[in-house]
Design an enzyme around this catalytic site. Structure first.
Site, PDB file in Angstrom:
ATOM      1  N   GLU B  65      43.524  81.386 103.137  1.00  0.00           N
ATOM      2  CA  GLU B  65      43.820  81.462 104.577  1.00  0.00           C
ATOM      3  C   GLU B  65      42.931  82.489 105.281  1.00  0.00           C
ATOM      4  O   GLU B  65      42.591  82.341 106.448  1.00  0.00           O
ATOM      5  CB  GLU B  65      45.290  81.791 104.825  1.00  0.00           C
ATOM      6  CG  GLU B  65      46.245  80.636 104.524  1.00  0.00           C
ATOM      7  CD  GLU B  65      46.682  80.590 103.071  1.00  0.00           C
ATOM      8  OE1 GLU B  65      46.160  81.378 102.249  1.00  0.00           O
ATOM      9  OE2 GLU B  65      47.555  79.755 102.741  1.00  0.00           O
ATOM     10  N   PHE B 127      62.959  80.251 100.824  1.00  0.00           N
ATOM     11  CA  PHE B 127      61.697  80.166 100.088  1.00  0.00           C
ATOM     12  C   PHE B 127      60.522  80.149 101.070  1.00  0.00           C
ATOM     13  O   PHE B 127      60.518  79.384 102.030  1.00  0.00           O
ATOM     14  CB  PHE B 127      61.682  78.900  99.225  1.00  0.00           C
ATOM     15  CG  PHE B 127      60.368  78.698  98.512  1.00  0.00           C
ATOM     16  CD1 PHE B 127      59.942  79.608  97.554  1.00  0.00           C
ATOM     17  CD2 PHE B 127      59.547  77.621  98.821  1.00  0.00           C
ATOM     18  CE1 PHE B 127      58.720  79.445  96.910  1.00  0.00           C
ATOM     19  CE2 PHE B 127      58.324  77.446  98.174  1.00  0.00           C
ATOM     20  CZ  PHE B 127      57.917  78.365  97.223  1.00  0.00           C
ATOM     21  N   GLN B 128      59.544  80.998 100.830  1.00  0.00           N
ATOM     22  CA  GLN B 128      58.347  81.135 101.667  1.00  0.00           C
ATOM     23  C   GLN B 128      58.678  81.451 103.119  1.00  0.00           C
ATOM     24  O   GLN B 128      58.007  81.012 104.033  1.00  0.00           O
ATOM     25  CB  GLN B 128      57.460  79.887 101.569  1.00  0.00           C
ATOM     26  CG  GLN B 128      56.813  79.761 100.196  1.00  0.00           C
ATOM     27  CD  GLN B 128      55.642  78.793 100.157  1.00  0.00           C
ATOM     28  OE1 GLN B 128      55.601  77.811 100.901  1.00  0.00           O
ATOM     29  NE2 GLN B 128      54.671  79.050  99.292  1.00  0.00           N
ATOM     30  N   LYS B 177      59.875  74.125 110.491  1.00  0.00           N
ATOM     31  CA  LYS B 177      59.569  72.778 109.987  1.00  0.00           C
ATOM     32  C   LYS B 177      60.384  71.689 110.690  1.00  0.00           C
ATOM     33  O   LYS B 177      59.867  70.614 110.999  1.00  0.00           O
ATOM     34  CB  LYS B 177      59.842  72.730 108.478  1.00  0.00           C
ATOM     35  CG  LYS B 177      59.278  71.502 107.796  1.00  0.00           C
ATOM     36  CD  LYS B 177      59.442  71.599 106.279  1.00  0.00           C
ATOM     37  CE  LYS B 177      58.845  70.389 105.588  1.00  0.00           C
ATOM     38  NZ  LYS B 177      58.983  70.496 104.110  1.00  0.00           N
ATOM     39  N   MET B 487      28.371 102.079 101.649  1.00  0.00           N
ATOM     40  CA  MET B 487      28.725 103.036 102.694  1.00  0.00           C
ATOM     41  C   MET B 487      29.688 104.092 102.161  1.00  0.00           C
ATOM     42  O   MET B 487      29.591 105.267 102.501  1.00  0.00           O
ATOM     43  CB  MET B 487      29.318 102.322 103.911  1.00  0.00           C
ATOM     44  CG  MET B 487      29.511 103.219 105.119  1.00  0.00           C
ATOM     45  SD  MET B 487      27.972 104.000 105.675  1.00  0.00           S
ATOM     46  CE  MET B 487      27.469 102.868 106.984  1.00  0.00           C
TER      47      MET B 487
END
Lengths: 167, 577
Positions: B65, B127-128, B177, B487
């Site tokens: 993602e 869930f999730q 959903k 750096m």
């Protein structure tokens, strides 16, 4: 030094979270915050008391204005506004000191709203200083619980200084 | 070719056909002109991906993602149009967080769509499930949790309006959903009224007159142009403004390309790794005109007490909250930079700046950026960037990660056009460059797009090689490989007594083999001759290419101003430590 901000916000879920999250994120201190219905149907008014100098206040106002759910931000100056807070306070009160407590309550135009066997619940309104003073006077009797609403405030009508002293 | 949506909705409501929430979402996106979604599917966005299967909008399947959102960001930076990214609930959504913060800090318009668990399960640790609207509150311009299917068109319209109006920024839409599965009719609003959205007004004559008056009085004026110039597409107006008023220009990292590097009035980038001329112009000016710049600590070094102390400051910015945030402003002008400059240009005349210009030219001649370009101990990274610049005539889109190579790109690539440098300036996100280049290449298929990255940053999003290989996206990936976190190593060398803690990247893969494993052509170069040849072949290769430049690991970025010191305390090279 503390300042009062009057913030008109959308009456939607999470708006309080947005405002307080922003204040925290920008490291601005909140002394009190209170929210309720405003004069417009879908808008709430938040009264935020915040600490810091003029520059900080300026930044707080501008950052708040950037929130999409914030419609308007105004600073309220103490000298030209009416500031009120409601306090409920429960103090220990054996029957023998009730009269004494009543003597403290009266000058503050506070009232007794609940009486128990060993305690009294008082209700008081006023500016922060007044409620602080009342609290200190009651402290020797034993304070059991305090709940305060936080400050609400409205600016007095502009250009009517002669009237402002009346109330 | 994707099939077109058969008909626009009927505005008088004759279209009684019912659509699912996900169809309504996609139709709304089409109404907004979205051609490309970058994303990654998952359980909570299954309905939306099912609707996508009909092919209304092109979708790039990233491999993480974070890759998807940086690609959407690169697309937005290159085009100015909002980038659209989609991810599922929970981990999908939280994997977007770095990319959202990156876009927020650099004012990039983005629409981030996440799925969530059904409304009935919200708040149950399902869930999730992750509270992504809560999580992203401080890093979005605004966000929405959609509570009913009827809200979708209005929320999408509002989201695009908010993302692109005033100072741009990312907006997140979280869709449970069951909302994307529900059925409803579809009407897209023509416009929405958002009371709390700040829209800058046109500058007043009073403001413009004041601006010109202050310019006329100045003898040592300088323009500090930032990312706002790029966001506002105001390069032409800025060139006219600078040339008419005869005022030298320094551009911040985000402003690079907002003023052509090859223009005589350009002083280079200011700040921590800025040029001598730019920093000394800021130190000694009597008028500083900040245009779409926010005076951040990489420019001022956080030492306002040492920054432009003798100068009046004019600050032109679209965001009122930037005025007086970091520096005290003498003339504030809140407005669209392009509009303000255009208004000012109408009657602008030259400042009395010829001696000052001579002084600036003198600084440029005496203290140019310099390095020893011998490739005896490995290639010089600065030389590699200069070589990229020469071979592309400063006209490529160049994305970067963060660190030494980023600063070398800023210093040695001579950007001539806006929206050409794609770099995470505010958040400083490693792993940004490569996916951002992919997004930019989608938006500009005919331009050369180069992702300059390091051996550290590349490994943070290297999995997106699959995407460029599969879709034959001709991004050129330039790895400035010094086998360490350059750096951080530089800071440890300069400020931490050479105690090199956890910066050795030994164990990195052979990047040529890694690229080849994905089916991407790759080259390695260890000296100038190899580098010239490899780059020539890579640049002319029609598909994606990786060139692994092995550079001298001891090279440091100079000039350098130590944090907490003023711009007058520049370290010009190693010998000064």
């Amino acid at each position: 030094m503390s300042h009062i901000l009057s913030v008109l916000v959308n009456n939607r879920p999470r708006v309080l979270a947005r405002v307080s999250s922003l204040l925290g994120q920008r490291n601005f201190n909140i002394e009190s915050i209170s929210v309720g219905q405003s004069e417009e149907k879908d808008l709430s008014r938040m009264i935020i008391v915040t600490g810091g100098d003029e520059r900080t206040l300026n930044q707080v106002s501008k950052q708040l204005s950037k929130l999409i759910d914030v419609i308007e931000v105004r600073t309220i100056t103490e000298s030209t506004s009416v500031e009120r807070e409601l306090m409920l306070i429960r103090v220990t009160s054996e029957p023998n000191v009730r009269m004494e407590i009543q003597g403290i309550v009266d000058p503050f135009r506070a009232s007794v709203v609940d009486v128990g066997h060993d305690s009294l619940m008082l209700q008081a309104t006023g500016d922060r200083a007044k409620l602080d003073t009342l609290t200190e006077l009651l402290r020797p009797y034993g304070i059991l619980e305090v709940a305060r609403t936080g400050v609400i405030a409205l600016s007095r009508e502009l250009n009517q200084t002669s009237l402002t002293t009346v109330i | 070719m994707a099939p077109q949506l058969e008909s626009k909705t009927n505005s008088i409501g004759l279209d009684e056909k019912k659509y699912t929430g996900s169809e309504i979402l996609l139709r709304s996106l089409v109404e907004e002109g979205v051609e490309m979604i970058f994303g990654y599917p998952g359980g909570a966005v299954l309905p939306i991906y099912d609707s996508l299967y009909d092919g209304h909008v092109r979708h790039m399947l990233a491999r993480h993602e974070q890759g998807a959102i940086h690609a959407a960001d690169g697309y937005a930076r290159a085009t100015g149009k909002p980038g659209v990214v989609m991810a599922t609930s929970g981990p999908g959504a939280t994997n977007l967080v770095t990319g959202i913060a990156t876009a927020m800090m650099d004012s990039i318009p983005m629409i981030c769509i996440t799925g969530n668990v059904p409304l009935s399960l919200l708040g149950t640790d399902a869930f999730q499930e992750a509270d992504i609207t809560g999580i992203t509150m401080p890093i979005t311009k605004h966000n929405y949790l959609v509570r009913s299917i009827e809200e979708i068109p209005t929320i999408v319209k509002e989201a695009f309006t908010i993302a692109t109006t005033g100072r741009p920024g990312p907006v997140l839409i979280d869709i449970p959903k069951d909302v994307s599965q529900a059925m409803s009719t579809f009407t897209y609003p023509e416009k929405v009224e958002i009371r709390g959205l700040f829209q800058p007004e046109a500058p007043t004559d009073v403001q413009i007159n004041r601006l010109q008056q202050v310019i006329q009085q100045a003898e040592r004026p300088v323009i500090l142009a930032g990312g706002g110039v790029v966001r506002a597409n105001a390069q032409a107006e800025l060139i006219e403004f600078a040339e008419k008023s005869n005022i030298p220009v320094t551009t911040t990292l985000m402003g690079l390309g907002g003023f052509p590097s090859r223009n005589e009035l350009w002083l280079g980038m200011p700040g921590m790794h800025g040029t001598y001329a730019a920093n000394h112009a800021l130190l000694e000016c009597d008028l500083l005109i900040g245009i779409g710049a926010r005076f951040d600590d990489r420019v001022t070094m956080g030492r306002i007490d040492k920054f432009a102390t003798g100068a009046k400051i004019i600050h032109i910015d679209i965001d009122p909250a930037e005025i007086d945030k970091n520096v005290h402003t003498y003339v504030p002008i809140v407005g669209d930079v392009k509009q303000v400059l255009a208004a000012a240009n109408e009657t602008l005349s030259s400042a009395n700046s010829s001696n000052w210009i001579k002084q600036c030219d003198d600084w440029k001649a005496k203290f140019p950026l310099q390095y020893d370009d011998s490739d005896e101990n490995g290639l010089k990274p600065q030389w590699v960037i200069e070589h990229l610049d020469e071979t592309t005539e400063g006209k490529a889109i160049v994305s970067t990660d963060v660190g030494q190579h980023q600063m070398w790109v800023a210093q040695y690539y001579q950007f001539s056009e806006p929206r050409s440098l794609l770099s995470s300036g505010g958040l400083g996100t490693m792993g940004f460059g490569f996916p951002a280049a992919i997004g930019a290449q989608f938006a500009s298929p005919d331009r050369t797009v180069i992702a300059v990255t390091g051996d550290g940053g590349f490994q943070m999003t290297a999995q997106e090689l699959a995407v460029v290989a599969l879709e034959n996206i001709p991004v050129k990936i330039v790895i400035i490989n010094n086998q360490c976190l350059g750096m951080v190593r530089q800071w440890q060398e300069v400020f931490y007594k050479e105690r090199y803690s956890e910066v050795d990247l030994s164990g990195s893969p052979d990047f040529v083999k890694l690229a080849e494993a994905y089916g991407v052509k790759a080259w390695r170069a260890t000296n100038k001759e190899e580098a010239t040849q490899a780059w020539k072949e890579a640049l002319h290769h029609s598909g994606p290419a990786v060139v692994d430049f092995w550079v001298n690991p001891n090279e440091n970025v100079y000039p350098m101003v130590a944090p907490g010191t003023g711009l007058d305390e520049m370290m010009m090279g190693d010998e000064e430590q």
